[in-house]
Design a protein around this motif. Structure first.
Motif, mmCIF file in Angstrom:
data_model
loop_
_atom_site.group_PDB
_atom_site.id
_atom_site.type_symbol
_atom_site.label_atom_id
_atom_site.label_comp_id
_atom_site.label_asym_id
_atom_site.label_seq_id
_atom_site.Cartn_x
_atom_site.Cartn_y
_atom_site.Cartn_z
ATOM 1 N N TYR A 146 0.869 -1.186 0.000
ATOM 2 C CA TYR A 146 0.000 0.000 0.000
ATOM 3 C C TYR A 146 0.896 1.224 0.000
ATOM 4 N N TYR A 147 0.358 2.333 -0.496
ATOM 5 C CA TYR A 147 1.160 3.541 -0.684
ATOM 6 C C TYR A 147 0.412 4.739 -0.107
ATOM 7 N N GLN A 148 1.124 5.521 0.704
ATOM 8 C CA GLN A 148 0.520 6.719 1.288
ATOM 9 C C GLN A 148 1.353 7.933 0.871
ATOM 10 N N PRO A 149 0.694 8.965 0.327
ATOM 11 C CA PRO A 149 1.448 10.125 -0.178
ATOM 12 C C PRO A 149 1.984 11.014 0.938
ATOM 13 N N ILE A 150 3.121 11.642 0.667
ATOM 14 C CA ILE A 150 3.725 12.653 1.534
ATOM 15 C C ILE A 150 3.844 13.916 0.688
ATOM 16 N N ILE A 151 3.219 15.015 1.155
ATOM 17 C CA ILE A 151 3.172 16.238 0.334
ATOM 18 C C ILE A 151 4.144 17.288 0.861
ATOM 19 N N LYS A 152 4.478 18.188 -0.036
ATOM 20 C CA LYS A 152 5.240 19.371 0.332
ATOM 21 C C LYS A 152 4.235 20.453 0.697
ATOM 22 N N LEU A 153 4.269 20.929 1.926
ATOM 23 C CA LEU A 153 3.235 21.830 2.428
ATOM 24 C C LEU A 153 3.194 23.168 1.685
ATOM 25 N N SER A 154 4.317 23.633 1.206
ATOM 26 C CA SER A 154 4.350 24.958 0.582
ATOM 27 C C SER A 154 3.533 25.028 -0.695
ATOM 28 N N LYS A 156 1.622 21.974 -1.824
ATOM 29 C CA LYS A 156 0.675 20.846 -1.796
ATOM 30 C C LYS A 156 0.937 19.796 -2.884
ATOM 31 N N THR A 157 2.145 19.725 -3.364
ATOM 32 C CA THR A 157 2.479 18.684 -4.350
ATOM 33 C C THR A 157 3.029 17.449 -3.629
ATOM 34 N N ILE A 158 2.827 16.288 -4.268
ATOM 35 C CA ILE A 158 3.303 15.047 -3.660
ATOM 36 C C ILE A 158 4.810 14.917 -3.871
ATOM 37 N N SER A 159 5.525 14.750 -2.780
ATOM 38 C CA SER A 159 6.973 14.590 -2.832
ATOM 39 C C SER A 159 7.336 13.131 -3.098
ATOM 40 N N HIS A 160 6.746 12.214 -2.333
ATOM 41 C CA HIS A 160 7.010 10.789 -2.509
ATOM 42 C C HIS A 160 5.931 10.001 -1.781
ATOM 43 N N GLU A 162 8.234 21.262 6.624
ATOM 44 C CA GLU A 162 8.166 21.319 5.165
ATOM 45 C C GLU A 162 7.217 20.289 4.564
ATOM 46 N N TYR A 163 7.063 19.117 5.196
ATOM 47 C CA TYR A 163 6.308 18.027 4.586
ATOM 48 C C TYR A 163 5.287 17.476 5.580
ATOM 49 N N ALA A 164 4.210 16.874 5.017
ATOM 50 C CA ALA A 164 3.148 16.349 5.866
ATOM 51 C C ALA A 164 2.615 15.045 5.299
ATOM 52 N N TYR A 197 -5.715 12.972 6.158
ATOM 53 C CA TYR A 197 -6.225 14.155 5.455
ATOM 54 C C TYR A 197 -5.472 14.346 4.137
ATOM 55 N N ILE A 198 -4.173 14.054 4.169
ATOM 56 C CA ILE A 198 -3.363 14.185 2.957
ATOM 57 C C ILE A 198 -3.723 13.085 1.963
ATOM 58 N N GLY A 199 -3.854 11.880 2.456
ATOM 59 C CA GLY A 199 -4.171 10.743 1.594
ATOM 60 C C GLY A 199 -4.023 9.445 2.361
ATOM 61 N N GLN A 200 -5.015 8.568 2.266
ATOM 62 C CA GLN A 200 -4.967 7.299 2.947
ATOM 63 C C GLN A 200 -4.132 6.293 2.144
ATOM 64 N N PRO A 201 -3.559 5.305 2.823
ATOM 65 C CA PRO A 201 -2.832 4.257 2.086
ATOM 66 C C PRO A 201 -3.760 3.535 1.125
#
Length: 631
Positions: free
Chosen positions: A394-402, A404-408, A604-606, A610-614
């Motif tokens: 399963y994959y859960q996104p990690i975003i860049k808060l500044s 809101k783009t997905i970092s990894h 910097e990252y979140a 709320y960001i995205g479920q696995p």
């Protein structure tokens, strides 16, 4: 007339004298003298014959005596040679040989006895150290001389010239000396080596050869004795946490040193009336005699404090280790061996669930076998799932808060059990850690994550995955090579992979972890530290580890908006992390306001629901692509 008389007459009266010139009386006299001469001559001839005969007899007798002397000399030589041979034979026999008189005085001793004992024993009773043994030997030797018994046996301990104890088994019988007197012939067999062998065999039968403490057989004997004594006591099961990993990472020699140190510690801190044993592998037991439930807690606190220790490795670094202990009381919890062992083992299982280095006392109201059975079921399912690839990523996104783009994406694993149901990592990962299977899980996840990453890099060139790697895997000296080979096999560039280390994981060799992380960093793989802020060691890790990301523990993020102290901590950590050239990730983010607050505090990252479920990869790849493109 006898010729001798005729010569005498002619010599006296002249050569011309004739017998007729003498008177009749003279004739008579001369006849008598002549007869005398004849008788004398006959006697002389007889004597000469007798003398000759005697001479011959004496010559023959002399020859006989000479022959007898020669034969006697030969016999003397034979006897002398036989006696010398017998003495040499007796001296060469690897046994102790003595002769004793009726008063048990030593008449003779062979070379073996003299050289081995290096002592001048004049009396056999001096060999016997105990008065009762001396009295018995005197009594039985009297029976021997009285022919009431044919042989007498006894055993003695003698000291040799180096003060080593010789164990001798004696056999005593009657023999005759040269004068026909009864004496005792004592023959002693040296049974020292056999005695040592018997003692060694007995020792090995009841003791562990590595640690020197009792083994399973000794444990069973002592437990039976303790239970039959009808007194209060306790049985403790002790297990070394992650012992398999210690052997795998550092070799069995280091593992043996851990076991020996634990055994030596147990010898030191337990009482003389307690029984300690090593059952097998890393399992130890203590039978506490005459203890009660109200004091066992203090005993266990002291026990665990002493047992949770470290060994020094060849390079001078320290390898910490911990143990878990489960305890059951007797007769309160059980009065028979099987039930008591099962409950102590169950208590140890509960102790491991508490964490590393804890003890647990069996609680009849709370502890049951269902959790133990469930753990066994999970381990079986996990092994089968790895073998049959019944694991799902399963994959859960990690975003860049500044922006809101997905970092990894963080790669998470689920297990599919035998019924086809999903089992979450919070359920099977602790069991995998306890049973030494966590490295197999890591390997499976890493390999399959890189395969999935390779499939989509052409269409999504900015795609990056974070894979969780347990501390046991990171401690393996070959981990950098394993990781490098996995990247080569998949064809994925190292810059598309991050590995994440959980700070609360078991770390027993930080030096090796640091070496491995430095090699991982050289490969170009980024490193993230998870659950930062839980332990005091977190702060020292920042300075030493080549980290790219630090993930704040979710406990500081959940109520961030309502707890000012958490806000201060998050801001301080963010500034400190940035000062080290790293970036901060906040997990468990639950709403937009938290995102805004985190950004204000320098995060910097979140990551969070709320960001995205696995999500399973195949159902979320379009979303991943869309999010990356929108960003």
């Amino acid at each position: 007339m006898h010729r001798l008389l005729t010569r005498q007459l002619k010599k006296a009266f002249g050569a011309q004298t004739n017998k007729d010139d003498f008177s009749a009386d003279m004739h008579k006299l001369m006849g008598l003298v002549s007869d005398a001469y004849d008788e004398y001559s006959n006697e002389r001839k007889f004597l000469e014959h007798t003398l000759e005969q005697n001479s011959q007899e004496l010559t023959a007798a002399n020859r006989l005596i000479t022959e007898k002397n020669r034969e006697l000399n030969e016999q003397v030589k034979v006897v002398t040679h036989s006696k010398s041979f017998l003495n040499r034979l007796i001296d060469s026999i690897p046994m102790f040989i003595l002769t004793l008189d009726r008063h048990l005085k030593v008449i003779s001793a062979n070379k073996k006895f003299i050289e081995s004992t290096n002592s001048d024993y004049s009396d056999y009773l001096q060999i016997l150290s105990e008065a009762s043994d001396r009295e018995r030997f005197i009594r039985e030797s009297d029976q021997l001389f009285a022919n009431d018994i044919d042989i007498l046996h006894n055993e003695t301990d003698l000291l040799d010239g180096f003060n080593n104890t010789l164990h001798i088994a004696w056999s005593h019988t009657l023999v005759e000396d040269e004068e026909g007197n009864d004496i005792i012939l004592s023959i002693g067999a040296d049974l020292t080596e056999r005695k040592h062998a018997e003692n060694s065999m007995h020792w090995l039968a009841h003791n562990d050869s590595l640690t020197g403490i009792g083994n399973r057989r000794d444990f069973q004997k002592n437990l039976e004795h303790a239970l039959n004594s009808k007194s209060n006591g306790a049985l403790a099961f002790i297990d070394v946490n992650h012992f398999k990993q210690i052997n795998d990472l550092h070799g069995h020699g280091v593992g043996d040193r851990v076991l020996v140190k634990i055994a030596n510690t147990l010898k030191t801190i337990t009482r003389s009336n307690d029984y300690i044993s090593r059952l097998a592998g890393d399992e130890f037991t203590i039978i506490f005699c005459r203890v009660t439930e109200d004091i066992i807690g203090g005993v266990l606190d002291k026990l665990l404090k002493a047992l949770n220790s470290y060994v020094v490795l060849d390079d001078g670094s320290q390898l910490p280790y911990t143990v878990s202990a489960g305890v059951a009381m007797f007769p309160q919890h059980a009065s028979d061996e099987e039930s008591l062992i099962v409950k102590a083992d169950l208590a140890m299982y509960q102790a491991k669930k508490k964490g590393l280095g804890y003890w647990h006392l069996f609680n009849p109201q709370e502890d049951d076998f269902s959790s133990l059975h469930e753990d066994s079921r999970l381990i079986y399912c996990l092994k089968k799932a790895i073998e049959d690839s019944r694991m799902q990523l399963y994959y859960q996104p990690i975003i860049k808060l500044s922006d809101k783009t997905i970092s990894h994406y963080e790669v998470l694993v689920r297990m599919i059990d035998e019924n086809g149901d999903l089992v979450f990592p919070g359920t099977f990962i602790p069991a995998a850690e306890r049973m030494g299977l966590i490295r197999d899980v890591d390997k499976w996840v890493l390999g399959h994550a890189l395969q999935q990453l390779a499939l989509h890099l052409n269409s999504i060139p900015d795609l990056r995955f974070t894979v969780n790697i347990s501390a046991p895997s990171l401690q393996a000296s070959d981990f950098p090579e394993v990781l490098k080979q996995a990247l080569i096999d998949s064809g994925v560039p190292a810059t598309h992979l991050l590995i994440e280390l959980t700070e609360t994981s078991y770390i027993d060799n930080f030096e090796q972890v640091l070496k491995n992380l430095e090699k991982v960093d050289e490969l170009g793989v980024a490193i993230a530290l998870d659950d930062f802020g839980i332990g005091f060691s977190s702060f020292s890790y920042l300075k030493k580890m080549p980290l790219s990301f630090v993930k704040l523990d979710g406990s500081y993020v959940k109520d961030l908006l309502n707890v000012p102290e958490d806000q201060v901590f998050v801001e301080s950590v963010s500034k400190m992390v940035n000062a080290f050239g790293m970036q901060t990730i906040a997990e468990f983010v639950g709403d937009e306001l938290s995102c805004q607050k985190l950004l204000e505090l320098g995060v910097e990252y979140a990551q969070g629901f709320y960001i995205g479920q696995p999500q399973p990869y195949l159902t979320s790849i379009d979303e991943i692509k869309r999010n990356l493109q929108n960003g």
